[in-house]
Write a protein that holds these residues in place. Structure first.
Motif, mmCIF file in Angstrom:
data_model
loop_
_atom_site.group_PDB
_atom_site.id
_atom_site.type_symbol
_atom_site.label_atom_id
_atom_site.label_comp_id
_atom_site.label_asym_id
_atom_site.label_seq_id
_atom_site.Cartn_x
_atom_site.Cartn_y
_atom_site.Cartn_z
ATOM 1 N N GLU A 89 42.323 48.224 35.582
ATOM 2 C CA GLU A 89 43.768 48.293 35.740
ATOM 3 C C GLU A 89 44.273 47.238 36.723
ATOM 4 O O GLU A 89 45.286 46.577 36.489
ATOM 5 N N ALA A 90 43.551 47.078 37.838
ATOM 6 C CA ALA A 90 43.950 46.093 38.854
ATOM 7 C C ALA A 90 43.912 44.679 38.270
ATOM 8 O O ALA A 90 44.813 43.877 38.506
ATOM 9 N N LEU A 91 42.873 44.379 37.488
ATOM 10 C CA LEU A 91 42.765 43.059 36.858
ATOM 11 C C LEU A 91 43.907 42.841 35.872
ATOM 12 O O LEU A 91 44.478 41.754 35.796
ATOM 13 N N ASP A 92 44.245 43.894 35.119
ATOM 14 C CA ASP A 92 45.367 43.816 34.175
ATOM 15 C C ASP A 92 46.687 43.525 34.897
ATOM 16 O O ASP A 92 47.584 42.912 34.340
ATOM 17 N N GLN A 93 46.776 43.984 36.162
ATOM 18 C CA GLN A 93 48.010 43.768 36.930
ATOM 19 C C GLN A 93 48.030 42.422 37.656
ATOM 20 O O GLN A 93 48.964 42.130 38.396
ATOM 21 N N GLY A 94 46.960 41.632 37.506
ATOM 22 C CA GLY A 94 47.001 40.291 38.087
ATOM 23 C C GLY A 94 46.114 40.061 39.293
ATOM 24 O O GLY A 94 46.177 39.006 39.934
ATOM 25 N N VAL A 95 45.255 41.051 39.645
ATOM 26 C CA VAL A 95 44.279 40.817 40.711
ATOM 27 C C VAL A 95 43.218 39.874 40.148
ATOM 28 O O VAL A 95 42.801 40.006 39.000
ATOM 29 N N GLU A 96 42.770 38.898 40.971
ATOM 30 C CA GLU A 96 41.872 37.863 40.445
ATOM 31 C C GLU A 96 40.440 38.365 40.221
ATOM 32 O O GLU A 96 39.803 38.029 39.237
ATOM 33 N N GLY A 97 39.947 39.176 41.140
ATOM 34 C CA GLY A 97 38.591 39.704 40.987
ATOM 35 C C GLY A 97 38.436 40.992 41.767
ATOM 36 O O GLY A 97 39.086 41.183 42.804
ATOM 37 N N VAL A 98 37.593 41.889 41.259
ATOM 38 C CA VAL A 98 37.362 43.173 41.900
ATOM 39 C C VAL A 98 35.866 43.334 42.130
ATOM 40 O O VAL A 98 35.068 43.008 41.249
ATOM 41 N N VAL A 99 35.505 43.814 43.312
ATOM 42 C CA VAL A 99 34.089 43.981 43.628
ATOM 43 C C VAL A 99 33.813 45.432 44.014
ATOM 44 O O VAL A 99 34.524 46.003 44.844
ATOM 45 N N ILE A 100 32.813 46.025 43.377
ATOM 46 C CA ILE A 100 32.345 47.363 43.775
ATOM 47 C C ILE A 100 31.060 47.124 44.560
ATOM 48 O O ILE A 100 30.112 46.535 44.038
ATOM 49 N N LEU A 101 31.048 47.517 45.837
ATOM 50 C CA LEU A 101 29.881 47.203 46.668
ATOM 51 C C LEU A 101 29.530 48.350 47.606
ATOM 52 O O LEU A 101 30.329 49.273 47.801
ATOM 53 N N ASP A 102 28.348 48.278 48.180
ATOM 54 C CA ASP A 102 27.820 49.346 49.025
ATOM 55 C C ASP A 102 28.332 49.201 50.453
ATOM 56 O O ASP A 102 27.982 48.262 51.159
#
Length: 298
Positions: free
Chosen positions: A262-275
């Motif tokens: 959803e965030a990417l669809d709204q124009g965020v460039e990249g999303v990271v899921i990390l520990d």
């Protein structure tokens, strides 16, 4: 956690120099960081996180911190003797529960993080979704399968909402002025009242509205894992959707990845899921070529 390896001043200078291209990449860009899970419980880890946020701000990044607080809410509900009802593993937030949720999220936890960032030399400012009408929420309805009959029924989770409207006025005033906003995921309802919003969802909505360069979701797992439990370093939007469809991404990781999509669809460039339990996870991801967790991009 710390290795006894002594690093010479020359090595430190070299390491700092290596970070330059990464600092330039994120210079003056907005990074939304969702901070939660067990990384929040331990004071040492929390203070290290605060230092990393101040370091980012010093290097020209505009960090926005969004925090959760599940374990702390649990503890306070116990202390107040409030019995929670659950439906399909989801907490039902009634009026009594909500009062404590708001107290803990927008009160004690929020100000604790603000305090740690300020102690590390930053200038943090604690807000929640209500401030300046930043986030307006609509009631979230959830369908839960009945374990016996597997018939889906809609459960009323009470005062649990999802972001409906985001107004960035307040954040626009703050960002770029050496102030670090720390946001609690509590919002006003479209028709009034107060709603508790999932912190990942809240962070995703904020990142989308700010068109952030990165959204980092700090979790208790290394990132998105493949079928053989190996970390997947990078995913496209199409990959992410496919892995949800074929069951590789399952359980609690599904809503996290859906938030990312959803965030990417709204124009965020990249999303990271990390520990978030890895020391300096945020710096590893943003300022080194190591990277941490799973990067999802369009």
């Amino acid at each position: 956690m710390h290795c006894n390896m002594t690093v010479s001043p020359h090595e430190i200078a070299h390491i700092l120099s290596e970070a330059l291209p990464y600092m330039q990449r994120y210079d003056e860009s907005t990074i939304v960081i969702k901070y939660g899970g067990h990384a929040m419980g331990d004071e040492g880890v929390a203070r290290a996180f605060a230092r990393d946020i101040v370091l980012l701000e010093q290097s020209g990044v505009n960090p926005v911190v969004v925090h959760g607080g599940g374990p702390q809410i649990e503890a306070m509900l116990k202390r107040a003797g409030v019995q929670s009802q659950f439906a399909g593993g989801l907490r039902i937030t009634d009026a009594k529960t909500l009062e404590i949720v708001e107290m803990v999220l927008a009160g004690s936890i929020n100000k604790q993080i603000v305090g740690y960032i300020n102690a590390a030399g930053g200038k943090a400012i604690g807000l929640c979704g209500k401030d300046g009408n930043m986030v307006l929420a609509r009631k979230l309805s959830r369908a839960v399968a009945d374990p016996g009959s597997h018939i889906e029924k809609v459960v009323d989770l009470g005062f649990v909402g999802e972001p409906a409207k985001v107004d960035t006025t307040v954040l626009d005033q703050i960002l770029g002025r050496e102030l670090i906003p720390v946001l609690a995921p509590v919002a006003a309802g479209l028709e009034g009242g107060t709603f508790n919003v999932n912190a990942d969802t809240f962070a995703g909505a904020i990142a989308g509205a700010l068109k952030a360069k990165r959204l980092l979701l700090l979790t208790d797992v290394p990132g998105v894992l493949d079928k053989s439990k190996k970390l997947i370093k990078q995913l496209s939007l199409a990959d992410a959707r496919r892995l949800i469809a074929d069951g590789t991404i399952s359980g609690g990781m599904i809503p996290k990845v859906e938030t990312c999509i959803e965030a990417l669809d709204q124009g965020v460039e990249g999303v990271v899921i990390l520990d978030g339990k890895v020391p300096h996870a945020v710096l590893l991801e943003l300022l080194t070529d190591h990277g941490a967790g799973t990067l999802i991009q369009r």
